[in-house]
Scaffold this motif. Structure first.
Motif, PDB file in Angstrom:
ATOM      1  N   GLU A   1       7.182   9.330 -15.539  1.00 23.62           N
ATOM      2  CA  GLU A   1       6.923   8.598 -14.202  1.00 23.62           C
ATOM      3  C   GLU A   1       5.920   7.492 -14.427  1.00 23.62           C
ATOM      4  N   ILE A   2       4.784   7.934 -15.028  1.00 27.96           N
ATOM      5  CA  ILE A   2       3.723   6.838 -15.397  1.00 27.96           C
ATOM      6  C   ILE A   2       4.294   5.647 -16.433  1.00 27.96           C
ATOM      7  N   GLU A   3       4.886   6.269 -17.221  1.00 27.33           N
ATOM      8  CA  GLU A   3       5.418   5.513 -18.344  1.00 27.33           C
ATOM      9  C   GLU A   3       6.434   4.373 -17.881  1.00 27.33           C
ATOM     10  N   LYS A   4       7.075   4.820 -17.136  1.00 22.91           N
ATOM     11  CA  LYS A   4       8.215   3.892 -16.202  1.00 22.91           C
ATOM     12  C   LYS A   4       7.236   2.962 -15.358  1.00 22.91           C
ATOM     13  N   LEU A   5       6.249   3.312 -14.782  1.00 18.39           N
ATOM     14  CA  LEU A   5       5.572   2.459 -13.979  1.00 18.39           C
ATOM     15  C   LEU A   5       4.984   1.278 -14.980  1.00 18.39           C
ATOM     16  N   ILE A   6       4.349   1.596 -16.104  1.00 14.17           N
ATOM     17  CA  ILE A   6       3.778   0.958 -17.148  1.00 14.17           C
ATOM     18  C   ILE A   6       4.774  -0.177 -17.541  1.00 14.17           C
ATOM     19  N   LYS A   7       5.963   0.391 -17.871  1.00 15.65           N
ATOM     20  CA  LYS A   7       7.010  -0.470 -18.313  1.00 15.65           C
ATOM     21  C   LYS A   7       7.385  -1.547 -17.256  1.00 15.65           C
ATOM     22  N   LEU A   8       7.672  -1.082 -16.114  1.00 15.90           N
ATOM     23  CA  LEU A   8       7.922  -2.182 -15.095  1.00 15.90           C
ATOM     24  C   LEU A   8       6.778  -2.999 -14.763  1.00 15.90           C
ATOM     25  N   LEU A   9       5.746  -2.695 -14.876  1.00 19.13           N
ATOM     26  CA  LEU A   9       4.609  -3.497 -14.586  1.00 19.13           C
ATOM     27  C   LEU A   9       4.479  -4.497 -15.675  1.00 19.13           C
ATOM     28  N   ALA A  10       4.728  -4.254 -17.144  1.00 16.34           N
ATOM     29  CA  ALA A  10       4.621  -5.076 -18.344  1.00 16.34           C
ATOM     30  C   ALA A  10       5.633  -6.284 -18.047  1.00 16.34           C
ATOM     31  N   ARG A  11       6.794  -6.205 -17.170  1.00 14.68           N
ATOM     32  CA  ARG A  11       7.832  -7.137 -17.070  1.00 14.68           C
ATOM     33  C   ARG A  11       7.395  -8.217 -16.322  1.00 14.68           C
ATOM     34  N   LEU A  12       6.080  -8.059 -15.519  1.00 16.27           N
ATOM     35  CA  LEU A  12       5.487  -8.939 -14.592  1.00 16.27           C
ATOM     36  C   LEU A  12       4.932 -10.199 -15.428  1.00 16.27           C
ATOM     37  N   PRO A  13       4.902 -11.571 -14.792  1.00 19.74           N
ATOM     38  CA  PRO A  13       4.429 -12.436 -15.423  1.00 19.74           C
ATOM     39  C   PRO A  13       2.732 -12.380 -15.836  1.00 19.74           C
ATOM     40  N   GLY A  14       2.589 -12.641 -16.964  1.00 20.44           N
ATOM     41  CA  GLY A  14       1.201 -12.542 -17.519  1.00 20.44           C
ATOM     42  C   GLY A  14       0.476 -11.213 -17.754  1.00 20.44           C
ATOM     43  N   LEU A  15       1.358 -10.219 -17.804  1.00 20.27           N
ATOM     44  CA  LEU A  15       1.185  -8.832 -17.915  1.00 20.27           C
ATOM     45  C   LEU A  15       1.711  -8.371 -19.332  1.00 20.27           C
ATOM     46  N   GLY A  16       1.271  -7.882 -20.194  1.00 22.67           N
ATOM     47  CA  GLY A  16       1.738  -7.499 -21.685  1.00 22.67           C
ATOM     48  C   GLY A  16       1.806  -5.834 -21.426  1.00 22.67           C
ATOM     49  N   GLN A  17       1.993  -5.200 -22.263  1.00 15.47           N
ATOM     50  CA  GLN A  17       1.952  -3.684 -22.423  1.00 15.47           C
ATOM     51  C   GLN A  17       0.485  -3.172 -22.169  1.00 15.47           C
ATOM     52  N   ARG A  18      -0.569  -3.794 -22.639  1.00 12.31           N
ATOM     53  CA  ARG A  18      -1.838  -3.221 -22.647  1.00 12.31           C
ATOM     54  C   ARG A  18      -2.475  -3.495 -21.213  1.00 12.31           C
ATOM     55  N   SER A  19      -2.039  -4.637 -20.667  1.00 14.99           N
ATOM     56  CA  SER A  19      -2.546  -4.923 -19.384  1.00 14.99           C
ATOM     57  C   SER A  19      -1.885  -4.305 -18.514  1.00 14.99           C
ATOM     58  N   ALA A  20      -0.719  -3.783 -18.726  1.00 17.86           N
ATOM     59  CA  ALA A  20       0.118  -3.063 -17.589  1.00 17.86           C
ATOM     60  C   ALA A  20      -0.470  -1.752 -17.590  1.00 17.86           C
ATOM     61  N   ARG A  21      -0.737  -1.241 -18.746  1.00 18.96           N
ATOM     62  CA  ARG A  21      -1.303   0.306 -18.851  1.00 18.96           C
ATOM     63  C   ARG A  21      -2.882   0.158 -17.616  1.00 18.96           C
ATOM     64  N   ARG A  22      -3.355  -1.137 -18.069  1.00 20.50           N
ATOM     65  CA  ARG A  22      -4.891  -0.991 -17.240  1.00 20.50           C
ATOM     66  C   ARG A  22      -4.611  -0.978 -15.751  1.00 20.50           C
ATOM     67  N   VAL A  23      -3.618  -1.758 -15.580  1.00 20.18           N
ATOM     68  CA  VAL A  23      -2.920  -2.005 -13.955  1.00 20.18           C
ATOM     69  C   VAL A  23      -2.795  -0.488 -13.654  1.00 20.18           C
ATOM     70  N   ALA A  24      -1.863   0.185 -14.292  1.00 18.71           N
ATOM     71  CA  ALA A  24      -1.241   1.331 -13.583  1.00 18.71           C
ATOM     72  C   ALA A  24      -2.349   2.248 -13.708  1.00 18.71           C
ATOM     73  N   LEU A  25      -3.229   2.497 -14.704  1.00 14.49           N
ATOM     74  CA  LEU A  25      -4.267   3.256 -14.514  1.00 14.49           C
ATOM     75  C   LEU A  25      -5.364   2.940 -13.430  1.00 14.49           C
ATOM     76  N   HIS A  26      -5.473   1.959 -12.976  1.00 13.71           N
ATOM     77  CA  HIS A  26      -6.417   1.403 -12.051  1.00 13.71           C
ATOM     78  C   HIS A  26      -5.662   1.864 -10.665  1.00 13.71           C
ATOM     79  N   LEU A  27      -4.219   1.553 -10.542  1.00 17.09           N
ATOM     80  CA  LEU A  27      -3.543   1.954  -9.444  1.00 17.09           C
ATOM     81  C   LEU A  27      -3.555   3.643  -8.949  1.00 17.09           C
ATOM     82  N   ILE A  28      -3.501   4.246 -10.277  1.00 15.24           N
ATOM     83  CA  ILE A  28      -3.532   5.546 -10.208  1.00 15.24           C
ATOM     84  C   ILE A  28      -4.770   6.253  -9.803  1.00 15.24           C
TER      85      ILE A  28
END
Length: 214
Positions: free
Chosen positions: A9-36
């Protein structure tokens, strides 16, 4: 070393966030962790807002803007000048002009630019809707606020040709017909820009568009 550090579930959240403009895989992980970590303050409200957006947000049939109402807030604003229409490529351009409070005008979103290499022709853009709006006779000036790219300028020239053809046909029916004024954004040296850092195309356009000093 394991490729995944969390459940699916968390990995899916990270993958979806990584598709957003300006976000890569690492940035998506940081955003996901901050949201969680801020589930009650951010994750739940964000989830509710996105669910509401899915149900409520739609494309304005008049101008192509996105809003929760159709016609949108801009099109139903009686304070705007209906005789002045700003044509933009994308909704993001519309929002940028609104943030700057440039004009209290109406808008029309094309939905992109002409690009034969990408297979994008006139029928793929909202040019027909633009011609239908101008045919009503309420619009006095159109500002082509498209980007200073090859595709943007090609689109601007095509729209100008279509509007001129429309005006010619209307003048045959009505000799007193007044053609719509067509203008475009000025291109040149930006405020705060230094000549040494500008490209040759920008400098050339700035020199051609020079005006009397005041």
């Amino acid at each position: 070393m394991a490729n995944h550090v969390a459940g699916p579930e968390i990995e899916k959240l990270i993958k979806l966030l990584a598709r957003l403009p300006g976000l890569g895989q690492r940035s998506a992980r940081r955003v996901a962790l901050h949201l969680i970590k801020n589930k009650d303050q951010l994750l739940i409200p964000l989830s509710d807002a996105m669910a509401t957006a899915v149900d409520k947000i739609q494309v304005c049939e008049t101008c192509g803007n996105v809003d929760s109402a159709n016609p949108c807030t801009i099109c139903t604003d009686a304070r705007r000048d209906p005789s002045l229409l700003v044509v933009v490529e994308d909704v993001s351009d519309l929002w940028a002009l609104e943030r700057a409070s440039v004009l209290n005008a109406a808008y029309h979103v094309l939905g992109g630019t002409l690009s034969p290499l990408d297979g994008i022709g006139p029928d793929d853009l909202n040019i027909g809707g633009l011609l239908a709006r101008t045919d009503k006779g309420e619009i006095k000036e159109i500002i082509l606020a498209v980007n200073a790219t090859v595709e943007g300028q090609t689109t601007a020239h095509y729209i100008t040709d279509q509007l001129q053809a429309q005006a010619k046909q209307a003048s045959v029916i009505n000799p007193d017909f007044q053609p719509i004024k067509i203008s475009q954004l000025a291109h040149g040296v930006p405020i705060g820009g230094e000549l040494d850092y500008l490209d040759e195309g920008t400098l050339l356009q700035a020199m051609r568009s020079r005006k009397e000093f005041s």
